[in-house]
Design an enzyme around this catalytic site. Structure first.
Site, PDB file in Angstrom:
ATOM      1  N   HIS A 129      19.072 -37.195  13.628  1.00 39.78           N
ATOM      2  CA  HIS A 129      19.488 -38.367  13.836  1.00 39.78           C
ATOM      3  C   HIS A 129      20.691 -38.526  14.687  1.00 39.78           C
ATOM      4  O   HIS A 129      21.439 -37.536  15.012  1.00 39.78           O
ATOM      5  CB  HIS A 129      19.925 -39.285  12.210  1.00 39.78           C
ATOM      6  CG  HIS A 129      21.008 -38.791  12.086  1.00 39.78           C
ATOM      7  ND1 HIS A 129      21.329 -39.058  10.348  1.00 39.78           N
ATOM      8  CD2 HIS A 129      22.309 -38.379  12.310  1.00 39.78           C
ATOM      9  CE1 HIS A 129      22.531 -38.803  10.311  1.00 39.78           C
ATOM     10  NE2 HIS A 129      23.212 -38.541  11.300  1.00 39.78           N
ATOM     11  N   ASP A 143      28.023 -46.743  14.432  1.00 45.62           N
ATOM     12  CA  ASP A 143      27.526 -47.008  13.505  1.00 45.62           C
ATOM     13  C   ASP A 143      28.676 -47.504  12.289  1.00 45.62           C
ATOM     14  O   ASP A 143      29.930 -47.049  12.568  1.00 45.62           O
ATOM     15  CB  ASP A 143      26.557 -46.131  12.790  1.00 45.62           C
ATOM     16  CG  ASP A 143      27.031 -44.780  12.962  1.00 45.62           C
ATOM     17  OD1 ASP A 143      28.276 -44.546  13.188  1.00 45.62           O
ATOM     18  OD2 ASP A 143      25.981 -43.900  12.645  1.00 45.62           O
ATOM     19  N   ASN A 178      19.094 -33.569  10.407  1.00 48.76           N
ATOM     20  CA  ASN A 178      17.688 -34.233  10.565  1.00 48.76           C
ATOM     21  C   ASN A 178      17.230 -34.490  11.913  1.00 48.76           C
ATOM     22  O   ASN A 178      16.334 -35.404  12.122  1.00 48.76           O
ATOM     23  CB  ASN A 178      17.339 -34.940   9.636  1.00 48.76           C
ATOM     24  CG  ASN A 178      18.285 -36.408   9.589  1.00 48.76           C
ATOM     25  OD1 ASN A 178      19.077 -36.456  10.709  1.00 48.76           O
ATOM     26  ND2 ASN A 178      18.034 -37.290   8.837  1.00 48.76           N
ATOM     27  N   GLU A 182      17.462 -42.675  11.654  1.00 45.84           N
ATOM     28  CA  GLU A 182      16.902 -41.557  10.895  1.00 45.84           C
ATOM     29  C   GLU A 182      15.468 -41.273  11.329  1.00 45.84           C
ATOM     30  O   GLU A 182      14.805 -42.269  11.979  1.00 45.84           O
ATOM     31  CB  GLU A 182      16.845 -41.908   9.360  1.00 45.84           C
ATOM     32  CG  GLU A 182      18.302 -42.238   8.691  1.00 45.84           C
ATOM     33  CD  GLU A 182      19.235 -41.004   8.432  1.00 45.84           C
ATOM     34  OE1 GLU A 182      18.943 -40.130   9.342  1.00 45.84           O
ATOM     35  OE2 GLU A 182      20.014 -41.077   7.686  1.00 45.84           O
TER      36      GLU A 182
HETATM   37  P1  PGA Z   1      28.623 -34.332  11.626  1.00 42.24           P
HETATM   38  O1  PGA Z   1      27.579 -35.428  11.705  1.00 42.24           O
HETATM   39  O2  PGA Z   1      29.291 -34.713  12.956  1.00 42.24           O
HETATM   40  O3  PGA Z   1      29.635 -34.722  10.356  1.00 42.24           O
HETATM   41  O4  PGA Z   1      27.875 -32.976  11.659  1.00 42.24           O
HETATM   42  C1  PGA Z   1      26.785 -35.731  12.933  1.00 42.24           C
HETATM   43  C2  PGA Z   1      26.010 -37.033  12.772  1.00 42.24           C
HETATM   44  O5  PGA Z   1      25.359 -36.880  11.554  1.00 42.24           O
HETATM   45  O6  PGA Z   1      25.480 -37.502  13.767  1.00 42.24           O
END
Ligand code: PGA
Length: 254
Positions: free
Chosen positions: A146, A75, A144, A151
């Site tokens: 994702h 992404d 959450n 999302e």
């Molecule tokens: P993070 O993010 O590694 O910064 O915890 C993980 C994600 O949002 O996929």
């Protein structure tokens, strides 16, 4: 290292972040030794940084090479210039590509300045499809649930597409910015369908903040409200957790 089999998933419980990073790097190194021209699906965020550091070390020691590797990131924020130090393009160069022998022309990240996001998504999916499915897709998991920037919502999104970021994601990512107002509110992400075409999945999670969602992803029902739960339907999944991220899962199954 404690190893748990859960359907088609193998879960490794590392002591801490460093051990999680090392295990993740070993899994990728093993693939690169067996298949030097592997297609890697890569992720950004705080979680994989330690794993990338390990891979850089292995590359410096001559244990692995990225010369023939191609990569496809999950992404990118939207809109954002590649030169912006908050872009995922910049992140990947800073945390991996600039320090290993990969050919930068073989690295792919959704274009954060695409004029037409639908066309960008279609072209990106075609690129990924041309690999026959990446050999391994690295994933983190959002608080959450994702994966990529898919999302929680009512349906699993099959294709690479533009998304509006969740409030929770914006709050979680604010730590990388000077203020929450600076966090982009949109992104382009591989769809769930795109992610599921990967031949294998490597998901990393660290810290107690991830413990509830890790349990939910693995033991809860498969639902687009917890996008990572779809991984229960993938045939080759490795999950590397540290003890804190594994805590709620372990207290449920042990
Ligand atoms: P993070 O993010 O590694 O910064 O915890 C993980 C994600 O949002 O996929």
């Amino acid at each position: 290292m404690k190893t748990i089999k859960l359907n088609d998933m193998t879960i490794y419980v590392a002591k801490n972040y460093d051990e999680m990073s090392q295990k993740g790097a070993e899994i990728i190194a093993e693939l690169l030794k067996a298949k030097p021209d592997a297609a890697l699906g890569l992720a950004t965020g705080g979680t994989p940084v330690g794993m990338y550091k390990e891979l850089i070390e292995m590359n410096k020691k001559g244990e692995i090479s990225f010369k023939e590797v191609s990569s496809y990131n999950l992404d990118e924020y939207y809109p954002i210039e590649k030169t912006n130090d908050q872009s995922y393009d910049y992140f990947m160069r800073d945390n991996l590509f600039n320090h290993v022998d990969i050919d930068i022309n073989n690295t792919h990240i959704p274009n954060g300045m695409a004029a037409d996001c639908a066309a960008e998504g279609k072209a990106y999916d075609e690129l990924v499809r041309a690999t026959g499915g990446v050999d391994i897709q690295v994933l983190g998991i959002g608080g959450n649930g994702h994966i990529g920037f898919n999302e929680p919502c009512d349906v699993f999104d099959p294709i690479t597409h533009q998304v509006t970021l969740d409030e929770r994601t914006i709050r979680d990512n604010a730590r990388f910015f000077n203020s929450i107002e600076e966090v982009p509110t949109q992104a382009i992400t591989m769809g769930i369908g795109t992610i599921m075409t990967a031949k294998s999945i490597l998901l990393l999670a660290s810290g107690k903040g991830k413990a509830p969602i890790v349990k939910e992803m693995l033991l809860g029902k498969v639902t687009p409200q917890v996008p990572a739960s779809i991984l229960q339907f993938h045939k080759d999944v490795k999950i590397v957790l540290d003890e804190e991220a594994a805590a709620e899962l372990l207290s449920e199954i042990e």
